[in-house]
Design a protein around this motif. Structure first.
Motif, PDB file in Angstrom:
ATOM      1  N   THR A  21       0.830  -1.210   0.000  1.00 16.12           N
ATOM      2  CA  THR A  21       0.000   0.000   0.000  1.00 16.12           C
ATOM      3  C   THR A  21       0.855   1.247   0.000  1.00 16.12           C
ATOM      4  OG1 THR A  21      -1.773  -1.155   1.166  1.00 16.12           O
ATOM      5  CG2 THR A  21      -1.819   1.257   1.204  1.00 16.12           C
ATOM      6  N   ARG A  22       1.822   1.304   0.919  1.00 17.60           N
ATOM      7  CA  ARG A  22       2.690   2.481   0.986  1.00 17.60           C
ATOM      8  C   ARG A  22       3.572   2.602  -0.249  1.00 17.60           C
ATOM      9  NH1 ARG A  22       2.725   0.982   6.540  1.00 17.60           N
ATOM     10  NH2 ARG A  22       4.641  -0.247   6.295  1.00 17.60           N
ATOM     11  N   ALA A  23       4.060   1.467  -0.755  1.00 17.80           N
ATOM     12  CA  ALA A  23       4.895   1.509  -1.946  1.00 17.80           C
ATOM     13  C   ALA A  23       4.103   1.994  -3.155  1.00 17.80           C
ATOM     14  CB  ALA A  23       5.484   0.126  -2.222  1.00 17.80           C
ATOM     15  N   ALA A  24       2.849   1.586  -3.261  1.00 13.84           N
ATOM     16  CA  ALA A  24       2.018   2.047  -4.376  1.00 13.84           C
ATOM     17  C   ALA A  24       1.845   3.558  -4.332  1.00 13.84           C
ATOM     18  CB  ALA A  24       0.653   1.350  -4.325  1.00 13.84           C
ATOM     19  N   THR A  25       1.695   4.114  -3.130  1.00  9.67           N
ATOM     20  CA  THR A  25       1.571   5.564  -2.991  1.00  9.67           C
ATOM     21  C   THR A  25       2.845   6.263  -3.441  1.00  9.67           C
ATOM     22  OG1 THR A  25       0.034   5.303  -1.145  1.00  9.67           O
ATOM     23  CG2 THR A  25       1.138   7.443  -1.369  1.00  9.67           C
ATOM     24  N   VAL A  26       3.993   5.735  -3.034  1.00  7.40           N
ATOM     25  CA  VAL A  26       5.272   6.325  -3.412  1.00  7.40           C
ATOM     26  C   VAL A  26       5.475   6.271  -4.928  1.00  7.40           C
ATOM     27  CG1 VAL A  26       7.778   6.056  -3.247  1.00  7.40           C
ATOM     28  CG2 VAL A  26       6.361   5.859  -1.190  1.00  7.40           C
ATOM     29  N   LEU A  27       5.090   5.160  -5.531  1.00 15.62           N
ATOM     30  CA  LEU A  27       5.314   4.966  -6.962  1.00 15.62           C
ATOM     31  C   LEU A  27       4.221   5.578  -7.828  1.00 15.62           C
ATOM     32  CD1 LEU A  27       6.483   1.236  -6.812  1.00 15.62           C
ATOM     33  CD2 LEU A  27       7.925   3.222  -7.307  1.00 15.62           C
ATOM     34  N   GLY A  28       3.144   6.058  -7.188  1.00 12.15           N
ATOM     35  CA  GLY A  28       2.056   6.648  -7.957  1.00 12.15           C
ATOM     36  C   GLY A  28       1.236   5.619  -8.714  1.00 12.15           C
ATOM     37  N   LEU A  29       1.115   4.399  -8.158  1.00 13.87           N
ATOM     38  CA  LEU A  29       0.360   3.321  -8.796  1.00 13.87           C
ATOM     39  C   LEU A  29      -0.805   2.908  -7.913  1.00 13.87           C
ATOM     40  CD1 LEU A  29       3.330   1.011  -9.899  1.00 13.87           C
ATOM     41  CD2 LEU A  29       2.050   2.580 -11.359  1.00 13.87           C
ATOM     42  N   ALA A  30      -1.800   2.289  -8.526  1.00  6.62           N
ATOM     43  CA  ALA A  30      -2.850   1.638  -7.744  1.00  6.62           C
ATOM     44  C   ALA A  30      -2.284   0.343  -7.167  1.00  6.62           C
ATOM     45  CB  ALA A  30      -4.056   1.344  -8.630  1.00  6.62           C
ATOM     46  N   GLN A  31      -2.733  -0.047  -5.962  1.00  5.63           N
ATOM     47  CA  GLN A  31      -2.166  -1.237  -5.334  1.00  5.63           C
ATOM     48  C   GLN A  31      -2.373  -2.504  -6.174  1.00  5.63           C
ATOM     49  OE1 GLN A  31      -2.974  -1.805  -1.161  1.00  5.63           O
ATOM     50  NE2 GLN A  31      -2.564  -3.999  -1.287  1.00  5.63           N
ATOM     51  N   PRO A  32      -3.540  -2.716  -6.783  1.00 12.35           N
ATOM     52  CA  PRO A  32      -3.685  -3.920  -7.615  1.00 12.35           C
ATOM     53  C   PRO A  32      -2.685  -3.965  -8.765  1.00 12.35           C
ATOM     54  CG  PRO A  32      -5.836  -3.007  -7.091  1.00 12.35           C
ATOM     55  CD  PRO A  32      -4.828  -2.007  -6.629  1.00 12.35           C
ATOM     56  N   ALA A  33      -2.415  -2.800  -9.369  1.00  9.25           N
ATOM     57  CA  ALA A  33      -1.444  -2.754 -10.465  1.00  9.25           C
ATOM     58  C   ALA A  33      -0.046  -3.096  -9.969  1.00  9.25           C
ATOM     59  CB  ALA A  33      -1.455  -1.383 -11.121  1.00  9.25           C
ATOM     60  N   LEU A  34       0.312  -2.592  -8.780  1.00 10.85           N
ATOM     61  CA  LEU A  34       1.627  -2.897  -8.215  1.00 10.85           C
ATOM     62  C   LEU A  34       1.729  -4.384  -7.871  1.00 10.85           C
ATOM     63  CD1 LEU A  34       4.386  -2.028  -7.208  1.00 10.85           C
ATOM     64  CD2 LEU A  34       3.341  -1.402  -5.023  1.00 10.85           C
ATOM     65  N   SER A  35       0.675  -4.969  -7.312  1.00 12.49           N
ATOM     66  CA  SER A  35       0.682  -6.393  -6.975  1.00 12.49           C
ATOM     67  C   SER A  35       0.867  -7.243  -8.231  1.00 12.49           C
ATOM     68  CB  SER A  35      -0.624  -6.772  -6.269  1.00 12.49           C
ATOM     69  OG  SER A  35      -0.758  -6.076  -5.042  1.00 12.49           O
ATOM     70  N   ALA A  36       0.182  -6.866  -9.311  1.00 11.49           N
ATOM     71  CA  ALA A  36       0.317  -7.615 -10.559  1.00 11.49           C
ATOM     72  C   ALA A  36       1.727  -7.489 -11.120  1.00 11.49           C
ATOM     73  CB  ALA A  36      -0.709  -7.113 -11.576  1.00 11.49           C
ATOM     74  N   GLN A  37       2.310  -6.282 -11.023  1.00 12.38           N
ATOM     75  CA  GLN A  37       3.671  -6.094 -11.516  1.00 12.38           C
ATOM     76  C   GLN A  37       4.658  -6.913 -10.695  1.00 12.38           C
ATOM     77  OE1 GLN A  37       6.423  -2.379 -11.051  1.00 12.38           O
ATOM     78  NE2 GLN A  37       5.232  -2.049 -12.927  1.00 12.38           N
ATOM     79  N   LEU A  38       4.457  -6.966  -9.384  1.00 10.59           N
ATOM     80  CA  LEU A  38       5.351  -7.742  -8.530  1.00 10.59           C
ATOM     81  C   LEU A  38       5.278  -9.229  -8.872  1.00 10.59           C
ATOM     82  CD1 LEU A  38       7.311  -8.019  -6.176  1.00 10.59           C
ATOM     83  CD2 LEU A  38       5.342  -8.045  -4.620  1.00 10.59           C
ATOM     84  N   ARG A  39       4.079  -9.734  -9.160  1.00  8.16           N
ATOM     85  CA  ARG A  39       3.964 -11.146  -9.529  1.00  8.16           C
ATOM     86  C   ARG A  39       4.733 -11.440 -10.815  1.00  8.16           C
ATOM     87  NH1 ARG A  39      -1.394 -10.353  -7.605  1.00  8.16           N
ATOM     88  NH2 ARG A  39      -2.159  -9.962  -9.723  1.00  8.16           N
ATOM     89  N   ARG A  40       4.679 -10.539 -11.781  1.00  8.50           N
ATOM     90  CA  ARG A  40       5.426 -10.743 -13.022  1.00  8.50           C
ATOM     91  C   ARG A  40       6.934 -10.738 -12.766  1.00  8.50           C
ATOM     92  NH1 ARG A  40       1.350  -7.221 -14.937  1.00  8.50           N
ATOM     93  NH2 ARG A  40       2.765  -5.422 -14.876  1.00  8.50           N
TER      94      ARG A  40
END
Length: 338
Positions: A21-40
């Motif tokens: 959640t905090r990382a998504a805020t820092v990166l300017g991404l939605a949390q679901p998008a960040l989770s999907a990117q991390l899985r890839r």
């Protein structure tokens, strides 16, 4: 999927934030998008990098290995980009100069002088209130030269990696409304301003602390300090809301008088900085000479500075070295430093 630098930056951001959640805020991404990117990213690297829990994430053994390499790779790539930019500029056929500077008249005066001294050079400018920001831009190759300064003998920012040459050393003066009760004096005791409010341009050096210490030696604590842009400082002084702090070279302004402070409790050192790997010696010498000429011109237009210089030549009673008056040539480094 091939691993890219942006993926390493994502991994670092998650580890530093401690949660998606905090990382998504820092990166300017939605949390679901960040989770999907991390899985890839994890599929590309062959395993999980983080363990998810109620209180956030923590790195796995594989995650620690990747983070350890990331701490080496990212700074190395950044330094490669800076070195490449400096190399390209030093070999480029088209002459250009990117100048940075803090507030004050020197940046504009230097641009004007370079237009005559090097008419074939394309000059661009960038202004910042932060001396540290200007130093970082020099290191990153985003500026060729920076006009900056320090209070008294304070070291310039990042001096181990950058070249800083002194342009001149000025006393800090005060600007008053022309109807102020002390406006007719030739110089002003700091203690006589104990009941005033103050105005000054911002910065990230030690000037604010040095001013507070000077006031304490004079027996008072400043009531209030307005830190704002130069035009707002001038307005606050003109309407009698504050007394302003300024360099001795501050240009004549309707509705204001500029006066020295008795005993010269504060000094400002003008500096020109550059990265040693990014400039030819001849270019640096030319820009430095023109900066000193620009300062000399600004000093020559100030009657209060001329008075102060004359007084210092005759009675250097405060223990500082006598200051020579600005001449048509360059101003020698080191003047006025105690």
């Amino acid at each position: 999927m091939e691993l890219e630098l942006r993926h390493l930056k994502t991994i670092r951001a998650i580890a530093e934030a401690g949660s998606l959640t905090r990382a998504a805020t820092v990166l300017g991404l939605a949390q679901p998008a960040l989770s999907a990117q991390l899985r890839r990213i994890e599929r590309a690297l062959g395993g999980a990098l983080f363990e998810r829990g109620r209180h956030g994430v923590r790195t796995t053994a594989l995650g620690e290995l990747v983070l350890e390499r990331t701490r080496i790779v990212l700074p190395a790539v950044s330094e490669l980009q800076r070195e490449a930019a400096r190399f390209a500029r030093s070999r480029g056929e088209r002459e250009r100069l990117r100048l940075g500077g803090t507030h004050g008249p020197l940046l504009g005066a230097l641009v004007d002088r370079l237009a005559d001294a090097a008419p074939g050079t394309a000059v661009t400018t960038c202004a910042s209130w932060s001396e540290r920001e200007l130093a970082e831009m020099l290191k990153q190759g985003r500026l060729d030269f920076a006009l900056s300064g320090t209070c008294g003998l304070a070291p310039p920012p990042d001096s181990p990696h950058l070249v800083w040459e002194e342009i001149a050393v000025d006393p800090v003066f005060v600007m008053l409304a022309d109807g102020h009760r002390l406006a007719r004096g030739r110089e002003i005791e700091l203690a006589a301003l104990a009941d005033e409010q103050w105005a000054c341009v911002p910065g990230d050096g030690c000037f604010a602390d040095c001013f507070t210490a000077a006031c304490a030696r004079a027996g008072f604590t400043p009531r209030r300090m307005y830190e704002t842009d130069t035009a707002s400082c001038v307005h606050l002084v003109q309407v009698g809301r504050a007394v302003g702090l300024c360099r001795a070279t501050f240009p004549p302004t309707p509705g204001l008088v500029i006066r020295p402070l008795a005993g010269t409790p504060l000094m400002w050192r003008h500096l020109l900085g550059w990265h040693p790997a990014g400039q030819r010696p001849g270019t640096a010498a030319t820009v430095l000479a023109q900066a000193r000429e620009a300062h000399a011109g600004a000093a020559a237009r100030s009657d209060s500075y001329a008075y102060w210089l004359a007084e210092r030549r005759s009675t250097p009673a405060d223990g500082l070295a006598p200051v020579t008056a600005p001449a048509a040539g360059s101003i020698p480094p080191g003047q006025g430093v105690g």
